[in-house]
Design an enzyme around this catalytic site. Sequence first.
Site, PDB file in Angstrom:
ATOM      1  N   ASN A  45     -10.218  12.139  -0.219  1.00 16.73           N
ATOM      2  CA  ASN A  45     -10.288  12.463   1.217  1.00 16.73           C
ATOM      3  C   ASN A  45     -11.738  12.657   1.670  1.00 16.73           C
ATOM      4  OD1 ASN A  45      -7.520  12.408   1.477  1.00 16.73           O
ATOM      5  ND2 ASN A  45      -7.259  14.631   1.487  1.00 16.73           N
ATOM      6  N   ARG A 363       0.693  -1.486   7.445  1.00 16.13           N
ATOM      7  CA  ARG A 363       0.163  -1.462   6.078  1.00 16.13           C
ATOM      8  C   ARG A 363       1.227  -2.059   5.164  1.00 16.13           C
ATOM      9  NH1 ARG A 363      -4.522   1.441   6.109  1.00 16.13           N
ATOM     10  NH2 ARG A 363      -4.711   3.124   7.646  1.00 16.13           N
ATOM     11  N   ARG A 393      -7.307   0.058   8.698  1.00 16.26           N
ATOM     12  CA  ARG A 393      -8.477   0.366   7.874  1.00 16.26           C
ATOM     13  C   ARG A 393      -8.143   0.482   6.394  1.00 16.26           C
ATOM     14  NH1 ARG A 393     -10.509   5.279   9.979  1.00 16.26           N
ATOM     15  NH2 ARG A 393     -11.842   4.175  11.460  1.00 16.26           N
ATOM     16  N   HIS A 423       0.225   0.041  16.161  1.00 12.33           N
ATOM     17  CA  HIS A 423       0.576   1.000  15.119  1.00 12.33           C
ATOM     18  C   HIS A 423       2.077   1.265  15.085  1.00 12.33           C
ATOM     19  CE1 HIS A 423       0.339   5.177  13.239  1.00 12.33           C
ATOM     20  NE2 HIS A 423      -0.351   4.438  12.390  1.00 12.33           N
ATOM     21  N   TYR A 456       5.713   9.547   0.872  1.00 11.42           N
ATOM     22  CA  TYR A 456       5.515   9.916   2.277  1.00 11.42           C
ATOM     23  C   TYR A 456       6.860  10.334   2.860  1.00 11.42           C
ATOM     24  CZ  TYR A 456       0.817   7.777   2.812  1.00 11.42           C
ATOM     25  OH  TYR A 456      -0.513   7.478   2.721  1.00 11.42           O
ATOM     26  N   ARG A 560       0.029  18.703   9.993  1.00 13.38           N
ATOM     27  CA  ARG A 560      -0.478  18.592   8.627  1.00 13.38           C
ATOM     28  C   ARG A 560      -2.003  18.582   8.571  1.00 13.38           C
ATOM     29  NH1 ARG A 560       0.231  13.065   6.748  1.00 13.38           N
ATOM     30  NH2 ARG A 560      -2.008  12.828   7.029  1.00 13.38           N
ATOM     31  N   HIS A 588       4.638  13.219   6.759  1.00  9.95           N
ATOM     32  CA  HIS A 588       4.162  12.080   7.547  1.00  9.95           C
ATOM     33  C   HIS A 588       4.978  11.810   8.805  1.00  9.95           C
ATOM     34  CE1 HIS A 588       3.248   7.676   8.201  1.00  9.95           C
ATOM     35  NE2 HIS A 588       2.036   8.163   8.035  1.00  9.95           N
TER      36      HIS A 588
END
Length: 682
Positions: A45, A363, A393, A423, A456, A560, A588
């Site tokens: 991270n 993704r 990304r 998205h 997730y 989160r 998530h």
Amino acid sequence: MKPHYTFFDRDLSWLSFNERVLHEAQRDTVPLKERFNFLAIYSSNLDEFYRVRMRVLMALHGNTPGISPEEFKKLLARINTVILDQLKHFGSIIENKVVHALKQHKIHLIYNESMPDGLVDTMQDYFFHTVASYLQVVNITSDSQFFPENNKLYLAVTTTSRNYGDQLYIICIPSDVLSRFYSISTPKKEYIIFLDDIIKRNLRRIFVDQTILCSHSFKITRDAELDLEDEFSGNLAKKIELKIRERDQGLATRFLYEPGIPPHTLELMTRQLNLKGANFIQGGTYHNLKDFASLPLKDPLFHYERWPVNKFPITNQSCLFDEIKVRDILLHTPYQSYETVLRFFNEAAIDTAVEKIYVTLYRVAGDSRIASALISAAKNGKKVIVFVELKARFDEANNIRWSKKMKAAGVRIIESIPGLKVHAKLALVKRKRAKRTELYGLFSTGNFNESTARFYTDHILMTSHRIMLREAEKLFKILKKSKNQKRKITREKYIFNHLLVGKFNLLQGFNKLIDQEINNKRKGLQASITIKLNNLEDQELIGKLYEASEAGVIVSLIVRGICCLRPGVKGLSEHITVKRIVDRYLEHGRVFIFYNNNDPKILLGSADWMIRNIHRRIEVCFPVYQKDLKSEIINIVNIQLKDNIQAVIIDDQGHNVPIPVKENIRLHRSQWEINKMLQKST
């Protein structure tokens, strides 16, 4: 925005989240390998923070609206202080806790200590037979062109000799091709050795005729932004592929080095490696400790107890679509198997009644069975339209690879829109039965990615709600038109009544729902808002939540990561509470519950309340209408709100505050309880 509305800084808030990850690594109740995993997550991270956010902060140079240059300098200083404090804590957890705990199990991770003599021969054999194959030694001189790669590990070695005097060499530690850790078992214990130390121990085998003065590890983190121009011509995929190649050549944002490097060596490296402007951070002996994720600890004792994955009960075993036609299906991964999602795409690929399939992919899994099913569908004669977001990304290259593969198989690919990210996570199937077109949809809070679905937590709705699916079809048509690149998406032309869609009605829809709770409270009715997000940054929506709190609406938030809202401030947010949950699964799913005078309105979706999500992306939030499924979502969120083990409270200073547990108060671990609840329902 009212003058008394105040907000946390987004970067300090994110660092507070990463600190919470670090806290999980120090807990004795967490199995040892999982503690190392949390250390790895923290390290990874922080790398991303320097690759992405630090680049933005460096570019601003104090030219930030609403903050003076002096305040900006103080903010940067505060960010660096917080990171350094966390890194000290990080090192302390390793040396004083997890390494010591391993020794109790007769496993010796050699960390900042000398090598036992009995290991030297075995280690030297490994060095000569394996490691030496991958070593590259570069002499750094005034005319050398060496360019350290992003986040690669290096040793800076200073030597001296009678003929050449002092010399600086750089050796790449080949942890990208070899395991970072080498294990040696003896009758009494197991030793785990860093690859770095194996190379350091054998430096005299490399510099035979020179005296080694010192050696120190370092790594350089580089800017990760793509900065694609907002243009509507040319091949975007080719531009992105070029930018990906350039990305690892970006400006250095961080130079992380082992203590003790002589000042003149640092000066030489700064000049020769073009490190001007980078953040110089003195770290520990070892870098890239995200590699702890590959630490060879296989004993089940060191891992979380395996929880059974519940298979969703399908009544109509012969056809999932016929099941969806009768009732909506709501899945909660990873508690429930992702197989039902895979079956949705697989049935669409082989069902002769299916004529058309629409999907958005953000993704894509590396070995995606979903993309493979879409390829099969196209080869089976179905019209398959897939929007692939090439600008996701760090997933750009993989998405481009799958995009090319699907296109070659006959899938119609809508390849990203310059200046706009899509998205949303939705799929639509058109099926012809008895001269009637049937619509089946799949809406998700997370990516269509069977790899991340294992850890997730997300919610996935399968529905045949015709009007909602017509709106989904409308969105796909908008995306197809916008790809024409002569037409910009304009909100005024399109109306969505069921879906909340970014760039169209998402912001207005949430404002309206919050206003409804405010109005109900002012009428003397009970009013509440419960929202679960990954990140909360958008000041307009935070302002609406402040307004709701001022009106007396009870606002319960589970956030989160980034949370720019300041909870518990008298006269501003005293009716707002914020919890943060970190546990074995990554929280998530985005959930929005509005009390609506005891007739709850519930939406799930892809959209965090970040500026980018609300204003610059195509997002989709979708309603849950079926009564039993609404109750199920409410039950899950209520369990999370009761969590007093893995949850912390974010206070009015942005700190993670453990929830005090009084005697005779029942302990609640939400992920465990949700898993048990869903086991009983299947």
